[in-house]
Design a protein around this motif. Structure first.
Motif, PDB file in Angstrom:
ATOM      1  N   THR A  99       0.839  -1.191   0.000  1.00  0.00           N
ATOM      2  CA  THR A  99       0.000   0.000   0.000  1.00  0.00           C
ATOM      3  C   THR A  99       0.876   1.245   0.000  1.00  0.00           C
ATOM      4  OG1 THR A  99      -1.671  -1.196   1.251  1.00  0.00           O
ATOM      5  CG2 THR A  99      -1.887   1.188   1.171  1.00  0.00           C
ATOM      6  N   ALA A 100       0.527   2.206  -0.853  1.00  0.00           N
ATOM      7  CA  ALA A 100       1.233   3.485  -0.921  1.00  0.00           C
ATOM      8  C   ALA A 100       0.241   4.593  -0.595  1.00  0.00           C
ATOM      9  CB  ALA A 100       1.848   3.685  -2.298  1.00  0.00           C
ATOM     10  N   PRO A 101       0.131   5.024   0.675  1.00  0.00           N
ATOM     11  CA  PRO A 101      -0.882   6.014   1.052  1.00  0.00           C
ATOM     12  C   PRO A 101      -0.530   7.442   0.655  1.00  0.00           C
ATOM     13  CG  PRO A 101       0.409   5.374   2.960  1.00  0.00           C
ATOM     14  CD  PRO A 101       0.883   4.523   1.836  1.00  0.00           C
TER      15      PRO A 101
ATOM     16  N   ALA B 132      -2.352   4.127  -3.850  1.00  0.00           N
ATOM     17  CA  ALA B 132      -2.261   2.901  -4.650  1.00  0.00           C
ATOM     18  C   ALA B 132      -2.216   1.687  -3.741  1.00  0.00           C
ATOM     19  CB  ALA B 132      -1.031   2.929  -5.549  1.00  0.00           C
ATOM     20  N   VAL B 133      -2.828   0.606  -4.216  1.00  0.00           N
ATOM     21  CA  VAL B 133      -2.736  -0.698  -3.569  1.00  0.00           C
ATOM     22  C   VAL B 133      -2.224  -1.673  -4.627  1.00  0.00           C
ATOM     23  CG1 VAL B 133      -3.933  -2.543  -2.363  1.00  0.00           C
ATOM     24  CG2 VAL B 133      -4.634  -0.169  -2.009  1.00  0.00           C
TER      25      VAL B 133
ATOM     26  N   ASP C 237      -0.053  -9.380  -9.927  1.00  0.00           N
ATOM     27  CA  ASP C 237      -1.486  -9.555 -10.125  1.00  0.00           C
ATOM     28  C   ASP C 237      -2.107  -8.273 -10.670  1.00  0.00           C
ATOM     29  OD1 ASP C 237      -4.074 -10.363 -10.170  1.00  0.00           O
ATOM     30  OD2 ASP C 237      -4.292 -10.623  -8.008  1.00  0.00           O
ATOM     31  N   LYS C 238      -2.290  -7.274  -9.812  1.00  0.00           N
ATOM     32  CA  LYS C 238      -2.953  -6.051 -10.246  1.00  0.00           C
ATOM     33  C   LYS C 238      -2.548  -4.888  -9.354  1.00  0.00           C
ATOM     34  CE  LYS C 238      -7.054  -7.113  -7.462  1.00  0.00           C
ATOM     35  NZ  LYS C 238      -8.507  -7.399  -7.494  1.00  0.00           N
ATOM     36  N   MET C 239      -2.894  -3.673  -9.788  1.00  0.00           N
ATOM     37  CA  MET C 239      -2.640  -2.464  -9.027  1.00  0.00           C
ATOM     38  C   MET C 239      -3.869  -1.563  -9.133  1.00  0.00           C
ATOM     39  SD  MET C 239       0.551   0.230  -9.166  1.00  0.00           S
ATOM     40  CE  MET C 239       0.434   0.489 -10.937  1.00  0.00           C
ATOM     41  N   ILE C 240      -4.359  -1.108  -7.980  1.00  0.00           N
ATOM     42  CA  ILE C 240      -5.533  -0.234  -7.920  1.00  0.00           C
ATOM     43  C   ILE C 240      -5.057   1.180  -7.623  1.00  0.00           C
ATOM     44  CG2 ILE C 240      -7.740   0.183  -6.789  1.00  0.00           C
ATOM     45  CD1 ILE C 240      -7.812  -2.781  -6.059  1.00  0.00           C
ATOM     46  N   LEU C 241      -5.389   2.126  -8.503  1.00  0.00           N
ATOM     47  CA  LEU C 241      -4.945   3.511  -8.386  1.00  0.00           C
ATOM     48  C   LEU C 241      -6.124   4.422  -8.089  1.00  0.00           C
ATOM     49  CD1 LEU C 241      -2.565   3.662 -11.485  1.00  0.00           C
ATOM     50  CD2 LEU C 241      -1.943   3.183  -9.115  1.00  0.00           C
ATOM     51  N   LYS C 242      -5.907   5.368  -7.181  1.00  0.00           N
ATOM     52  CA  LYS C 242      -6.915   6.370  -6.855  1.00  0.00           C
ATOM     53  C   LYS C 242      -6.498   7.702  -7.462  1.00  0.00           C
ATOM     54  CE  LYS C 242      -9.254   8.701  -3.028  1.00  0.00           C
ATOM     55  NZ  LYS C 242      -9.365   8.830  -1.549  1.00  0.00           N
ATOM     56  N   SER C 243      -7.407   8.317  -8.213  1.00  0.00           N
ATOM     57  CA  SER C 243      -7.187   9.603  -8.892  1.00  0.00           C
ATOM     58  C   SER C 243      -5.937   9.574  -9.755  1.00  0.00           C
ATOM     59  CB  SER C 243      -7.088  10.737  -7.865  1.00  0.00           C
ATOM     60  OG  SER C 243      -8.246  10.814  -7.080  1.00  0.00           O
TER      61      SER C 243
ATOM     62  N   LYS D 164      -7.291  11.882 -16.999  1.00  0.00           N
ATOM     63  CA  LYS D 164      -7.484  11.791 -15.558  1.00  0.00           C
ATOM     64  C   LYS D 164      -8.728  10.961 -15.275  1.00  0.00           C
ATOM     65  CE  LYS D 164      -5.276  16.124 -14.102  1.00  0.00           C
ATOM     66  NZ  LYS D 164      -5.458  17.396 -13.360  1.00  0.00           N
ATOM     67  N   LEU D 165      -8.633  10.099 -14.292  1.00  0.00           N
ATOM     68  CA  LEU D 165      -9.739   9.216 -13.943  1.00  0.00           C
ATOM     69  C   LEU D 165      -9.877   9.146 -12.419  1.00  0.00           C
ATOM     70  CD1 LEU D 165      -8.986   6.259 -16.396  1.00  0.00           C
ATOM     71  CD2 LEU D 165     -10.810   7.957 -16.638  1.00  0.00           C
ATOM     72  N   PRO D 166     -11.062   8.819 -11.916  1.00  0.00           N
ATOM     73  CA  PRO D 166     -11.220   8.685 -10.465  1.00  0.00           C
ATOM     74  C   PRO D 166     -10.538   7.432  -9.927  1.00  0.00           C
ATOM     75  CG  PRO D 166     -13.277   8.180 -11.583  1.00  0.00           C
ATOM     76  CD  PRO D 166     -12.366   8.724 -12.622  1.00  0.00           C
ATOM     77  N   TYR D 167     -10.691   6.293 -10.630  1.00  0.00           N
ATOM     78  CA  TYR D 167     -10.078   5.033 -10.214  1.00  0.00           C
ATOM     79  C   TYR D 167      -9.668   4.247 -11.454  1.00  0.00           C
ATOM     80  CZ  TYR D 167     -11.550   5.498  -5.332  1.00  0.00           C
ATOM     81  OH  TYR D 167     -11.706   5.918  -4.045  1.00  0.00           O
ATOM     82  N   VAL D 168      -8.601   3.467 -11.330  1.00  0.00           N
ATOM     83  CA  VAL D 168      -8.162   2.574 -12.402  1.00  0.00           C
ATOM     84  C   VAL D 168      -7.594   1.310 -11.763  1.00  0.00           C
ATOM     85  CG1 VAL D 168      -6.356   2.180 -14.126  1.00  0.00           C
ATOM     86  CG2 VAL D 168      -7.728   4.229 -14.249  1.00  0.00           C
ATOM     87  N   THR D 169      -7.970   0.164 -12.309  1.00  0.00           N
ATOM     88  CA  THR D 169      -7.370  -1.113 -11.912  1.00  0.00           C
ATOM     89  C   THR D 169      -6.505  -1.601 -13.064  1.00  0.00           C
ATOM     90  OG1 THR D 169      -9.240  -1.696 -10.493  1.00  0.00           O
ATOM     91  CG2 THR D 169      -7.791  -3.488 -11.195  1.00  0.00           C
TER      92      THR D 169
END
Length: 746
Positions: A210-212, A234-235, A240-246, A258-263
């Protein structure tokens, strides 16, 4: 306390300290044990080893040098007493610690020391820690046993195994909890080849990172990358995968998305894709397609493809790969199609896999169902199954096979309902040398039964097939000549009223003519005889010769000529008195210097059917096929290749294929490929490529005047499968993407 400088040491720690080291004249700390720790004398702060000792040595633990906080290591006073095991006679242990038992944590470094009162171990210089599936490397490492924490500072490299794969994180400072496996790292870089994710701080756990405080994701290794994705949080699930916020996508300093969330999928070879398409064509009518590449973890992956056409019908197929507890693995396949024009339905389903009973024992299975129905009439419907139980040892292989094919039609064939039924046993022994002889022996045997049900009557016959093979080691007849001999006997009875004996033998001769020219020749004789149904006993004999004459010239490194050639290759059948195949080839290379050369390659085949072996060099020879290729390398900038083929039917050369690559500069490359039709003297196809190297990216301009196609492609080198292709639309006056439904670079 123990001090070691410039000598590699390994310190293994559990929850309590054990001092063990018979055969050494100094203190050796290898494990931390609860029982031995109870021997501490609280009044004297003294630790006694759990065995008798003959010597004592004292150390001042307050003056230990701590590589994380600094300090002095020059003072070693007599304050705390630690018994040291005396030197044992005939001790042969090496200077390195020899740890035989499996311990939960290991510490190693050029400088390793133990602080008794604080229960800390400090390693400096090429320091390393291993714990369970974790490995840690850094300039300085401190292990706090009381708090069960490990601190690392300076060029930290952290590895941890997850799902059979390793995740790698580097940084400048790390705190790791030995008990929980959690921790955090500062100035971290998370690797997911070929990309990296940079963050000021990451929190580590067994399953995720996790990268807060935000991350930067890129494959560019510059300080200011040409492209990157920046996100506020980011998580990361490694591999496997990475979940990004903003997240925001930036290329050449320009933020384009620019997007709110991306997996993001980090499994490049097993990408999750779900595509659907609607359209109309005259042959298909209105159609809809759907494709889905899915995975549910590492053990369940597959794909689904469907298409519905208003003019033709419906089609789909499913392919699924599975694994269960590392013991069972295989695939499931299903294919279904309905042709509305013929009113025909065809379906096929199969289940295949392997069950690993032991390391050397496996059960393989394959079940296949097939049906073909036109209207209400069943063309074919059958079920095939096969099971193989295998057991392998060093000297032999054992296999039990069961195979059956059944007719499942609505109106089964009254004459044949069981097409094939075969239980059999296979035993093969590997090639082994016979004692006190130059001979090697190997065997192969099959014993089983085959059955067919015809008009309600079951016909059964036994199968017996065994083969014994004996061959020799290589005999060196002279310094230039080698000989090997082999022979085999086979007894086969797999048909009713039939028994066949097959004797096979041959000799292989290798002759060297100097250091560059060599010949290989093999003579093979096969003789078969026995009982055959509906005909008298017969004896068949086959005599064949295989030969190759090859020349391998000296290798040239700088300037000169290299020649490689199979001067003559042939296969001759003595019984038919004719050549079955005759060919030769040649590769000639002339090197001007290390980076400049001319290379010519020729391969030709000939027709010698009407020529006997005795007239090999005087008989008629007809050229059947020929292939020519020329390769020119002009330094590191120019490479030109051209080739053509000769067709014996038309007796003409067919097409001329030519490619040219010119490196104009370190960043610009010009490529072209041409297909020229020699009989019609016309161009079939021409492609021009202008390639621009953009460090971590690459752009290509492609033109095909012959087909009037012009494309522009740009892509990240790390993701060649996601190159974006665009074209100029005259109607709208804009450049459009060819595949707008696919993902954009990630």
């Amino acid at each position: 306390m123990v001090k070691r400088s410039k000598i590699s040491a390994i310190i293994a720690l559990t929850l309590i300290l054990t001092v063990c080291g018979y055969g050494f004249s100094y203190a050796q700390i290898t494990s931390y044990d609860m029982n031995s720790y109870q021997n501490y004398n609280n009044n004297l702060n003294t630790y006694s080893t759990p065995y008798n000792t003959t010597g004592n040595q004292s150390f001042n633990t307050d003056q230990i040098y701590n590589p994380l906080i600094g300090g002095s290591s020059s003072v070693l006073n007599t304050q705390y007493t630690m018994p040291i095991p005396g030197e044992q006679p005939n001790a042969s242990q090496p200077d390195e610690f020899n740890i035989k038992n499996k311990l939960p944590i290991y510490v190693n470094g050029d400088y390793v020391e133990y602080r008794t009162i604080e229960e800390k171990v400090v390693a400096k210089g090429a320091a390393e820690v291993r714990h369970d599936k974790m490995q840690l490397i850094a300039n300085n490492i401190e292990a706090d046993l009381r708090k069960e924490l490990v601190f690392a500072q300076g060029k930290v490299v952290y590895w941890q195994e997850q799902g059979g794969k390793l995740k790698k994180v580097t940084g400048e400072f790390l705190v790791y909890n030995i008990k929980t496996g959690d921790g955090f790292m500062l100035d971290a870089i998370v690797y997911s080849d070929p990309t990296v994710t940079k963050a000021k701080r990451v929190e580590l756990s067994a399953n995720k990172i996790t990268a807060p405080e935000g991350v930067t994701y890129t494959s560019c290794d510059l300080d200011h990358p040409h492209w990157y994705i920046h996100a506020k949080e980011a998580v990361i699930y490694p591999n496997d995968k990475m979940i990004l916020k903003s997240p925001s996508y930036t290329i050449f300093g320009l933020t384009i998305l620019k997007l709110p969330y991306v997996t993001m999928n980090l499994r490049r070879k097993q990408e999750k894709k779900f595509n659907t398409n609607l359209g109309y064509t005259k042959p298909k009518g209105f159609y809809q397609t759907l494709s889905w590449d899915y995975d549910f973890g590492d053990n369940q992956v597959g794909s689904l493809n469907m298409e519905n056409q208003s003019a033709k019908g419906y089609f789909h197929n499913i392919r699924h790969n599975y694994r269960i507890r590392d013991k069972i693995s295989g695939n499931i396949y299903s294919d279904y199609s309905y042709d509305s024009l013929r009113n025909e339905t065809i379906s096929r389903s199969s289940l295949a896999g392997q069950y690993q009973i032991k390391n050397n024992a496996n059960l393989n299975y394959n079940i296949d169902y097939f049906s073909d129905v036109i209207g209400t009439y069943t063309q074919n419907k059958e079920l095939n199954s096969q099971y193989n139980l295998s057991y392998n040892e060093q000297g032999y292989d054992f296999l039990v096979r069961y195979k059956k094919r059944n007719d499942l039609s609505d109106r089964p064939n009254q004459y044949i309902s069981s097409l094939d039924y075969t239980p059999e046993i296979n035993v093969n022994t590997r090639r082994e040398k016979m004692a006190k002889t130059p001979l090697f022996l190997s065997t192969r045997s099959i014993l089983g039964t085959r059955e067919e049900t015809i008009a309600g009557t079951t016909a059964s016959r036994n199968i017996f097939d065994t083969q014994w093979r004996v061959d020799t080691e290589r005999f060196q007849l002279s310094s230039q000549t080698n000989l090997t001999v082999d022979s085999s006997y086979r007894l086969r009875a797999d048909r009713e009223n039939e028994r066949e004996n097959i004797l096979d033998g041959g000799a292989s001769l290798t002759q060297n003519f100097g250091k560059n020219l060599n010949a290989n020749m093999r003579y093979n004789n096969t003789r078969s005889y026995g009982f055959y149904p509906f005909q008298s006993n017969r004896i068949n004999t086959q005599n064949k010769i295989y030969s190759t004459l090859a020349y391998n010239g000296d290798m040239v490194m700088e300037r000169g000529t290299e020649l490689r050639s199979n001067l003559l290759q042939f296969y001759y059948d003595y019984d038919m008195n004719q050549f079955q195949s005759v060919s030769n080839d040649m590769t000639l290379t002339y090197k001007v210097d290390k980076f400049m050369y001319h290379r010519f390659y020729l391969r030709a085949s000939y027709d010698y059917h009407d020529t006997m072996f005795s007239n090999l060099f005087s008989g008629s020879m007809n050229l059947t096929n020929m292939y020519l290729k020329y390769d020119y390398q002009a330094g590191q900038r120019i490479n030109w290749q051209t080739s053509t083929t000769y067709d014996r039917m038309t007796r003409k050369y067919q097409t001329l294929n030519s490619t040219l690559q010119f490196v104009a500069s370190p960043f610009w490359t010009v490529n072209t490929d041409i297909i020229y039709d020699i009989p019609t003297k016309s161009l079939r196809n021409v492609n021009y490529y202008l390639v621009r190297d953009l460090h971590c990216m690459e752009a290509t301009l492609r033109a095909n005047p012959h087909q009037k196609e012009y494309y522009f492609e740009i892509g990240i080198k790390a993701f060649p499968e996601d190159r974006q292709r665009g074209y100029y639309d005259k109607t709208s006056g804009r450049i459009k993407r060819v595949n707008p439904g696919e993902r954009l670079f990630f």
